[in-house]
Design a protein around this motif. Structure first.
Motif, PDB file in Angstrom:
ATOM      1  N   ARG A 263      45.555  39.019  32.209  1.00  0.00           N
ATOM      2  CA  ARG A 263      44.419  38.191  33.146  1.00  0.00           C
ATOM      3  C   ARG A 263      45.235  38.351  34.503  1.00  0.00           C
ATOM      4  NH1 ARG A 263      41.298  33.391  30.054  1.00  0.00           N
ATOM      5  NH2 ARG A 263      40.378  35.269  28.630  1.00  0.00           N
ATOM      6  N   ASP A 264      46.281  37.109  34.917  1.00  0.00           N
ATOM      7  CA  ASP A 264      46.955  37.596  36.356  1.00  0.00           C
ATOM      8  C   ASP A 264      47.496  39.178  37.202  1.00  0.00           C
ATOM      9  OD1 ASP A 264      47.192  34.632  35.441  1.00  0.00           O
ATOM     10  OD2 ASP A 264      48.753  35.025  34.999  1.00  0.00           O
ATOM     11  N   HIS A 267      43.683  40.377  37.961  1.00  0.00           N
ATOM     12  CA  HIS A 267      43.407  39.768  38.917  1.00  0.00           C
ATOM     13  C   HIS A 267      44.313  40.337  40.296  1.00  0.00           C
ATOM     14  CE1 HIS A 267      41.976  37.142  41.573  1.00  0.00           C
ATOM     15  NE2 HIS A 267      43.440  36.549  42.196  1.00  0.00           N
ATOM     16  N   GLN A 414      36.490  39.006  34.805  1.00  0.00           N
ATOM     17  CA  GLN A 414      37.430  38.648  35.236  1.00  0.00           C
ATOM     18  C   GLN A 414      37.123  37.125  35.725  1.00  0.00           C
ATOM     19  OE1 GLN A 414      38.726  41.523  38.542  1.00  0.00           O
ATOM     20  NE2 GLN A 414      37.739  42.983  36.748  1.00  0.00           N
ATOM     21  N   ASN A 510      35.413  31.705  41.184  1.00  0.00           N
ATOM     22  CA  ASN A 510      36.751  32.636  40.222  1.00  0.00           C
ATOM     23  C   ASN A 510      36.931  30.686  40.273  1.00  0.00           C
ATOM     24  OD1 ASN A 510      38.354  32.975  38.855  1.00  0.00           O
ATOM     25  ND2 ASN A 510      38.433  35.005  39.277  1.00  0.00           N
ATOM     26  N   ARG A 513      40.736  31.084  39.346  1.00  0.00           N
ATOM     27  CA  ARG A 513      41.098  31.038  40.594  1.00  0.00           C
ATOM     28  C   ARG A 513      41.346  30.684  41.562  1.00  0.00           C
ATOM     29  NH1 ARG A 513      45.476  33.494  37.402  1.00  0.00           N
ATOM     30  NH2 ARG A 513      44.184  35.238  36.162  1.00  0.00           N
ATOM     31  N   ASP A 514      40.622  29.169  41.639  1.00  0.00           N
ATOM     32  CA  ASP A 514      39.953  28.651  42.351  1.00  0.00           C
ATOM     33  C   ASP A 514      40.262  29.715  44.149  1.00  0.00           C
ATOM     34  OD1 ASP A 514      39.883  26.401  43.635  1.00  0.00           O
ATOM     35  OD2 ASP A 514      41.677  25.951  44.588  1.00  0.00           O
TER      36      ASP A 514
END
Length: 629
Positions: A263-264, A267, A414, A510, A513-514
């Motif tokens: 996921r990182d 992103h 995502q 998101n 992820r802020d």
């Protein structure tokens, strides 16, 4: 637990002649009952009397009843069969219940088989079964103890009966002596003989019930051993499942770490895609101009419009001028223009949209995007922006909305969540009108353009609709088309007499992820530019034409000021430029469609439109940046 019936004692007079016979009759019973004296625990003796069954007590108290002191007692026998049936039936029922959980089918309480991956659920089921077996094991032990106690009481009662028999033998001897003196008690003797026979039958029944209890006890012990074996198997199975569960949990933990890492990476890849996408759009220019030529009514292309086959970015207007003196041949004058893309009459709506689809994608990435169509009346602006109802002929607005919602759905995987707010306004005679207003015309509110402290342009009293899918937006577009101002002119039967502006405000969050982004997709269908001589406008149409040409002229002035990088840009000269100032000179990516008509008599209007578009194409509005937090 079953209880033995007790009857009241009676005093009977018998002759002494039957004493020896009674002693011989009861001797075998005493031997049978006392052949295993070690296994019987001594308890209080109970006197068996009568055929009535005493009430069942709440506790397991000794079922004994004191015998009144009399000279002699006759032991009567109750029902010969069925005395211990409730006890045996209840014990058998409990034994049956203990056997049922032993056949485990591995199913849930509802009857359905668990999935193979539901290891935690299976472990929970196995733990429940182990607890059930433990509970039933305790219950069987208690039942066994109860049966042992019942057997001991039965043996005690048998001993009591033997004592009673011995006592009765003594009484019979006395009765025999009295019988010699009293000859009138023969009937009583017969009764005593009948009671003796009944008592013998009761004794026989008690012996049979004792054997049944012994058999039941053996069965319970066998069942107990079976349950112990099954419990051992279940415990070993549980240990294996727990070991498998630990391995699975470790594997799940590793997979979660892998998913988090992916996921990182996803992103980071999405952020890199946005950056590269924005770089490509900046290289193409933050303000771009496309030219589209409408086909002739009969098909083909006019001779005065030339589109090079090898170059899809240039267009040439050729005009033949006659000699004023007649002595020289006619001359041809060419006007060459270059744009980012030129679409010929054969270009489809899909081909046109593919060129701007990447620009629409930028709206979801946090960039303000504006697309507007410019050209004379009847050049195909409305068809380019809105199109028809059929899928292959839909215009930029419905296709752009469709792409926005599809891309938002993909980004939802995502962690992105988007909210969309739509509005539709028209500028008619320098007056703002809400195209989504559904109230009475007499109560239509007035609208003003306001600029907030953070330089966001808003309109007062305007209808803002929250939308969540493409169909809702298409419904709003259909409502706006019904409310838009159109009229018939010499150049078009249904000419748009106003500028329509469709705005879709996009807010994305998101939470994982802020990251937040906010942007606006602005799609504009400008009113047709025209000359009074060609449109033959009069009265109200002339007023409309004047307002339209004035706002388009101010649009040209604003673009010229931006191209010349002047310190003052007159956005407030018209409602159109004031509303679009964020798209023209602000933080946005802008695309302009210049639509031209192919007819020969529209040469002058076509030349003016291309010159205006060329001026816009030379304008540089700077680098756009994403509205992210």
């Amino acid at each position: 637990m079953s209880r033995l019936p007790v009857m009241s004692s009676k005093r009977v007079l018998t002759s002494s002649s039957s004493s020896s016979e009674n002693g011989q009759d009861f001797a075998p019973a005493q031997k049978k009952i006392r052949k295993d004296p070690e296994s019987v625990k001594p308890q209080a003796a109970a006197t068996i009397i009568g055929g009535k069954r005493p009430p069942v007590a709440a506790t397991r108290a000794p079922l004994s009843k004191s015998v009144r002191g009399m000279g002699a007692a006759t032991v009567a026998v109750g029902p010969s069969r069925g005395v211990l049936k409730p006890s045996i039936a209840s014990a058998a029922a409990k034994g049956g219940n203990t056997k049922q959980p032993a056949v485990s089918t591995g199913t849930k309480a509802g009857g359905g088989r668990r999935h193979a991956w539901d290891l935690k659920g299976k472990v929970s089921d196995m733990e429940d079964k182990v607890r059930n077996y433990q509970t039933k094991f305790k219950s069987i032990n208690q039942e066994n103890e109860v049966l042992k106690g019942s057997m001991a009481q039965s043996q005690t009662r048998v001993a009591e009966v033997e004592k009673q028999l011995e006592k009765q033998r003594n009484q019979i001897r006395e009765y025999e002596e009295e019988l010699q003196a009293l000859s009138g008690v023969r009937d009583e003797l017969e009764k005593v003989s009948s009671d003796k026979s009944t008592l013998q039958k009761e004794l026989s029944n008690l012996e049979g019930k004792y054997k049944v209890m012994e058999t039941l006890r053996d069965s319970q012990e066998t069942e107990l051993q079976t349950l112990k074996m099954k419990l051992s198997v279940q415990e070993s199975t549980l240990a294996r499942v727990q070991a498998t569960l630990r391995d699975t949990e470790e594997e799940v933990r590793c997979l979660k770490e892998t998913v988090a890492q992916q996921r990182d990476e996803l992103h980071a890849g999405e952020m890199e895609r946005r950056r590269l996408h924005n770089t490509i759009q900046e290289l193409k220019g933050n303000i771009r101009v496309f030219c589209r030529v409408r086909p002739l009514v009969g098909g083909g292309l006019s001779k005065h419009i030339q589109l090079p086959a090898s170059d899809n970015k240039t267009i040439t207007l050729a005009k033949t001028e006659e000699s004023h003196t007649g002595k020289t041949a006619d001359t041809q004058k060419n006007y060459n223009f270059s744009f980012d893309k030129v679409f010929g009459p054969q270009a489809s709506q899909q081909e046109v949209f593919e060129e701007i689809s990447l620009l629409v994608q930028s709206a979801l990435d946090g960039y303000n995007v504006c697309c507007f169509a410019y050209g004379q009346t009847g050049s195909g602006k409305t068809y380019t922006m809105e199109g028809d109802e059929f899928d292959e002929s839909r215009g930029v607005i419905p296709r752009g909305v469709q792409q926005i919602f599809k891309a938002a759905e993909k980004l939802g995987a995502q962690g992105w969540e988007f909210t969309f707010t739509a509005s539709f306004v028209e500028i008619y005679n320098e007056t703002l009108r809400d195209l989504l207003y559904t109230g009475k015309a007499s109560k239509r509110p007035e609208h003003e353009i306001r600029k907030s402290a953070n330089n966001e342009v808003t309109i007062t009293n305007l209808t803002y609709e929250k939308v969540s899918n493409e169909d809702q937006v298409l419904g709003l577009i259909a409502l706006a088309n019904q409310n838009r101002s159109t009229a018939q002119t010499a150049q078009n039967d249904r000419s748009s007499r106003s500028h329509s502006v469709f705005q879709l405000d996009i807010e994305g969050v998101n939470a994982g992820r802020d990251v937040k982004c906010k942007s606006t997709l602005c799609l504009v269908d400008l009113a047709g530019s025209e000359r009074m001589v060609k449109s033959q406008s009069q009265g109200e149409r002339f007023k409309e034409m004047t307002a339209i040409n004035g706002s388009l002229s101010n649009l040209g002035i604003v673009i010229t000021a931006l191209a010349n990088k002047e310190s003052y840009v007159p956005y407030r000269n018209s409602k159109l430029t004031y509303l679009l100032q964020g798209c023209l000179g602000g933080n946005s990516k802008t695309l302009m469609f210049v639509n031209i008509a192919p007819e020969t008599d529209s040469f002058g209007e076509t030349l003016n439109s291309l010159r205006f578009a060329s001026k816009v194409n030379d304008c540089v509005i700077g680098t756009a940046s994403a509205n992210r937090k």
